[in-house]
Design a protein around this motif. Sequence first.
Motif, PDB file in Angstrom:
ATOM      1  N   ALA A 166     -54.725  59.951  14.035  1.00  0.00           N
ATOM      2  CA  ALA A 166     -54.098  58.736  14.570  1.00  0.00           C
ATOM      3  C   ALA A 166     -55.097  57.588  14.549  1.00  0.00           C
ATOM      4  O   ALA A 166     -56.234  57.738  14.972  1.00  0.00           O
TER       5      ALA A 166
ATOM      6  N   PRO B  25     -46.565  65.884  17.090  1.00  0.00           N
ATOM      7  CA  PRO B  25     -46.244  64.532  17.551  1.00  0.00           C
ATOM      8  C   PRO B  25     -44.744  64.231  17.550  1.00  0.00           C
ATOM      9  O   PRO B  25     -44.260  63.503  18.415  1.00  0.00           O
TER      10      PRO B  25
ATOM     11  N   TRP C 145     -43.353  65.416  20.796  1.00  0.00           N
ATOM     12  CA  TRP C 145     -43.731  64.513  21.888  1.00  0.00           C
ATOM     13  C   TRP C 145     -42.927  63.218  21.819  1.00  0.00           C
ATOM     14  O   TRP C 145     -42.476  62.709  22.848  1.00  0.00           O
TER      15      TRP C 145
ATOM     16  N   GLY D 132     -47.729  60.611  12.994  1.00  0.00           N
ATOM     17  CA  GLY D 132     -47.756  59.991  14.317  1.00  0.00           C
ATOM     18  C   GLY D 132     -46.686  58.938  14.519  1.00  0.00           C
ATOM     19  O   GLY D 132     -46.407  58.541  15.648  1.00  0.00           O
TER      20      GLY D 132
ATOM     21  N   SER E  20     -47.335  58.451  22.187  1.00  0.00           N
ATOM     22  CA  SER E  20     -47.080  59.899  22.122  1.00  0.00           C
ATOM     23  C   SER E  20     -47.378  60.475  20.744  1.00  0.00           C
ATOM     24  O   SER E  20     -47.747  61.646  20.629  1.00  0.00           O
ATOM     25  N   GLY E  21     -47.254  59.672  19.707  1.00  0.00           N
ATOM     26  CA  GLY E  21     -47.529  60.135  18.350  1.00  0.00           C
ATOM     27  C   GLY E  21     -49.004  60.361  18.065  1.00  0.00           C
ATOM     28  O   GLY E  21     -49.358  60.867  17.009  1.00  0.00           O
ATOM     29  N   THR E  22     -49.867  59.987  19.009  1.00  0.00           N
ATOM     30  CA  THR E  22     -51.305  60.208  18.814  1.00  0.00           C
ATOM     31  C   THR E  22     -51.734  61.604  19.250  1.00  0.00           C
ATOM     32  O   THR E  22     -52.869  62.002  18.993  1.00  0.00           O
TER      33      THR E  22
END
Length: 161
Positions: free
Chosen positions: A7, A32, A35, A84, A25-27
């Motif tokens: 990320a 991901p 999340w 991500g 949240s994608g990190t």
Amino acid sequence: MTDTVKAPSTVWRNPWHFVAFGFGSGTLPKAPGTWGSLVALPFIPLWQMLPDWGYWLMLGVTMLFGCWLCGKVATDLKVHDHEGIVWDEMVGMWITLWLVPEGWVWLLLGFLVFRVMDIAKPWPIRWIDRHVHGGFGIMLDDVLAGVFAWLAMQLIVWAVL
């Protein structure tokens, strides 16, 4: 096809990257998309307060916005469909739960059904994921996973209620 890349730090500095990465949240290093799908859930009770046509309109706006957003962030990062970028999963979740009864049981079931569709990628979703590019391609496979999950949810609702 998703490219696995760490990320970028721009997620915390660039508001477009922050939104595309599902408000951060994608990190997260593992899953991901899962999340991002979870981050979408708290919005559902808000969307369910809209009239049915308002929810539908919100879906249209978030899909169109997502085509631009995901394309822009992918271009900025120079990575097609960075894992991500989870805005597409968020919209897929919102599609899945349109016209589904309120309540945490339905949210949980919708989450599970969407994740199965998003991970399994039944035809034509897998083909689209591999062959349609840009922001439209990033969004389209998750929109279709959301539509498939929505159809499954509607069958479940019909069978239960």
